[in-house]
Design a protein around this motif. Structure first.
Motif, PDB file in Angstrom:
ATOM      1  N   THR B  89      82.891  44.289  35.549  1.00  0.00           N
ATOM      2  CA  THR B  89      82.112  45.493  35.842  1.00  0.00           C
ATOM      3  C   THR B  89      82.887  46.745  35.442  1.00  0.00           C
ATOM      4  N   PHE B  90      84.179  46.744  35.744  1.00  0.00           N
ATOM      5  CA  PHE B  90      85.005  47.900  35.409  1.00  0.00           C
ATOM      6  C   PHE B  90      85.035  48.108  33.887  1.00  0.00           C
ATOM      7  N   ILE B  91      85.298  47.011  33.151  1.00  0.00           N
ATOM      8  CA  ILE B  91      85.348  47.125  31.689  1.00  0.00           C
ATOM      9  C   ILE B  91      84.014  47.633  31.155  1.00  0.00           C
ATOM     10  N   LEU B  92      82.928  47.068  31.679  1.00  0.00           N
ATOM     11  CA  LEU B  92      81.591  47.432  31.220  1.00  0.00           C
ATOM     12  C   LEU B  92      81.294  48.905  31.498  1.00  0.00           C
ATOM     13  N   MET B  93      81.707  49.368  32.674  1.00  0.00           N
ATOM     14  CA  MET B  93      81.499  50.778  33.044  1.00  0.00           C
ATOM     15  C   MET B  93      82.239  51.695  32.085  1.00  0.00           C
TER      16      MET B  93
END
Lengths: 307, 311
Positions: B89-93
């Motif tokens: 999720t962090f990478i995607l954000m």
């Protein structure tokens, strides 16, 4: 008249009764001490919510470190019961699985939710599709973030699915008894690519239009089913009845193609993918859980083949 | 050296997966094979010491008496899954905040994009269009890739390497997959994305994508080089050439299949049908690089011309 008289009698002033301050209220003896006790009980419930009946009705299992609670915690939870209660201690390591299958599933989840939100703002028509994207990018709060996340998660999913397949191959996890599940996985890979491809046309911009034109032009060369393919003309194929026409709903990429891409992308293929995923996950469990890390087998231990 | 051009292609938001792939695929190949080699060393040790082989826990991961072989899913697996979700999720954000999804002009059928490219994961197939007619590159080959992948478990009769990384016990399978996946599929995606420019011409990294570039390349059919001018001799000649390739490639594959005592033992476990399917898939897979080389080195367009189809 009778009813109103009874109601008036009920709301009559409270009669004092006894010396400890308890009163008669609507025929019930009210004891201030008892009310205080009950209030304390409710306060205590706030301090220890896990002891309340509401909590226990939702979470049936105690949250402690006993093996029983940990097992039941997984098995009695509808979302977690996809997992077994216990796993191979070495399978928990990142190095064996790379986590790619699970990440693919999570990305599918992200794509479903961002996709549903995008659908609120999108009309699959030639007049509005492109304007909707502009609207999303410039006016909808977080619209740009939403679209970006949908696209990048799709790219990431295509990568993670391929890496998952690579890992499963390298660990030989497709071997007996998991042969069929590998085949289901290949179908899921194809569905992932198709999902991504059908989504490409939806912004109705030059990039998607020409990508889909290039992609579907290949369909006209399908042997026997395309009008430019080998033996196509002999089978009576023209640009208006061949397999490309069926894909696009026309002989060119236009309004019908946009609508078809939209329906394939948002309803049909996600439905197929979800169905195959259910089979895939179910079979992972039924075929004996995750394949390893297994005990290595020596060449001298190969058993003769029985047919 | 046109650094600006190079940067333009590499930094295109839609090309991030391909640039990422250049690093990610070699990393995971190394990561997987490294564990395979570690298992292979253990295998050699156990093969030389039958007594140890009986007592050993048969894994490279540490194990001591008294340790549980299985762990509760909660919390040991679920916390890893949770961690993975948080990291993804962090990478995607960050990815979604920093890079915008591309949006070109509105679709315009009268203005062709040059180069007009399929989505990146299909660029291997689009690159194949250079070497084969669309019915092969766009229909037959993708179908065979899917069928070939699906039948892998049903033609691989090697019982070793089930559920653990190994190289030594599955050399043939691993080389075949790496050849198909990395050397053909992945590298053709990279070529299609980074090398192919306007007019689908070959631009080395750092060359300017010149829209007016012309290449005076004369591609000839094989029969023209030989000097055969009329049907049906053209068709018969092409059929013979393709038949010759199938024979030579089939023989070469067979030599690989019977290369060692172990592979002969696996062959003994295979049925005739399994062997035939394996050979057919291997020969067709080999046809791709052979045709690529014939085109790039000798400028041969078709090797087999018939009134109905060309190969």
């Amino acid at each position: 008249m009778e009813a109103s008289k009874k109601a008036a009698a009920k709301s009559a002033p409270l009669a004092t009764n006894g010396s400890n301050g308890s009163r008669q209220l609507l025929g019930v003896t009210v004891d201030p001490q008892e009310i205080k006790q009950k209030a304390l009980m409710d306060l205590n419930a706030i301090k220890q919510p896990t002891k309340t009946e509401v909590y226990k009705s939702i979470f049936r299992v105690k949250h402690d470190q006993t093996a029983r609670s940990r097992t039941l915690g997984v098995l009695s939870n509808v979302f977690l019961h996809l997992h077994p209660a216990r796993v191979n201690r070495d399978a928990v390591r990142f190095s064996f699985t790379w986590g790619m299958g699970g990440i693919s599933f999570y990305l599918f989840w992200v794509l479903t939710w961002t996709g549903v939100l995008l659908m609120f703002y999108y009309h699959p028509t030639k007049v509005q599709a492109f304007r909707d994207i502009l609207y999303l990018e410039h006016d909808v709060p977080f619209g740009k973030l939403l679209r970006n996340m949908h696209r990048w998660a799709a790219h990431a999913m295509v990568l993670t699915v391929q890496l998952h397949m690579f890992r499963v191959f390298l660990t030989g996890s497709y071997k007996k008894p998991r042969q069929f599940n590998w085949s289901v996985g290949v179908i899921l890979l194809v569905l992932t690519l198709l999902l991504s491809f059908t989504g490409y046309l939806l912004p109705d911009d030059q990039l998607g239009f020409w990508a889909v034109t290039v992609g579907t032009n290949m369909a006209r060369a399908t042997p026997m089913l395309g009008h430019e393919g080998p033996f196509g003309p002999q089978f009576g194929m023209t640009p208006f009845n061949d397999v490309r026409f069926a894909l696009l709903g026309g002989s060119i990429v236009d309004a019908n193609a946009l609508l078809r891409a939209y329906i394939w992308h948002c309803i049909a293929i996600p439905g197929f993918a979800a169905t195959f995923m259910i089979v895939h996950f179910w079979r992972v469990r039924k075929d004996g859980g995750i394949s390893g890390p297994n005990r290595i087998m020596l060449e001298s231990e190969i058993k003769p083949l029985r047919r | 050296m046109d650094w600006h051009q190079l940067w333009t292609i590499i930094s295109l938001p839609d090309n991030i997966p391909i640039v990422g792939m250049i690093f990610i695929i070699p990393f995971f190949t190394w990561f997987g094979l490294r564990q395979g080699f570690a298992n292979d060393r253990l295998l050699e040790k156990l093969e030389g010491d039958p007594k140890l082989a009986r007592a050993h826990h048969r894994k490279t991961q540490p194990f001591q008496k008294g340790w549980a072989r299985e762990l509760p899913v909660w919390p040991y697996l679920l916390r890893m899954e949770f961690l993975a979700v948080v990291i993804v999720t962090f990478i995607l954000m960050v990815w979604s905040i920093t890079l915008d999804a591309p949006l070109e002009e509105p679709a315009n059928p009268s203005l062709t994009m040059n180069p007009s490219k399929a989505p990146w994961y299909f660029l291997g197939l689009q690159e194949m269009l250079v070497y084969f007619d669309p019915w092969i590159a766009g229909v037959v080959m993708p179908t065979l890739i899917i069928i070939g992948l699906i039948v892998i478990p049903y033609i691989d009769e090697n019982p070793l390497g089930n559920g653990y990384y190994t190289y030594k016990q599955r050399k043939f399978a691993i080389w075949t997959f790496i050849f198909g996946f990395i050397i053909l599929w992945c590298s053709m995606i990279v070529i299609g994305t980074l090398i192919r420019g306007p007019g689908w011409m070959w631009f080395w990294p750092g060359m300017t994508w010149d829209h007016n570039r012309l290449i005076f390349e004369i591609n000839r059919d094989l029969h023209e080089i030989i000097g055969i001018t009329s049907q049906p001799w053209i068709g018969i000649f092409g059929g013979l050439v393709v038949g010759g390739f199938v024979t030579v490639a089939g023989y070469a594959c067979h030599r690989l299949i019977v290369a060692t005592e172990f592979t002969r033992r696996i062959l003994g476990r295979m049925s005739l049908l399994q062997y035939a399917i394996l050979q057919a898939l291997l020969i067709i897979m080999l046809a791709l690089p052979v045709k690529i080389l014939a085109r790039l080195l000798f400028r041969i367009k078709y090797v087999w011309v018939t009134p109905w189809f060309n190969v």
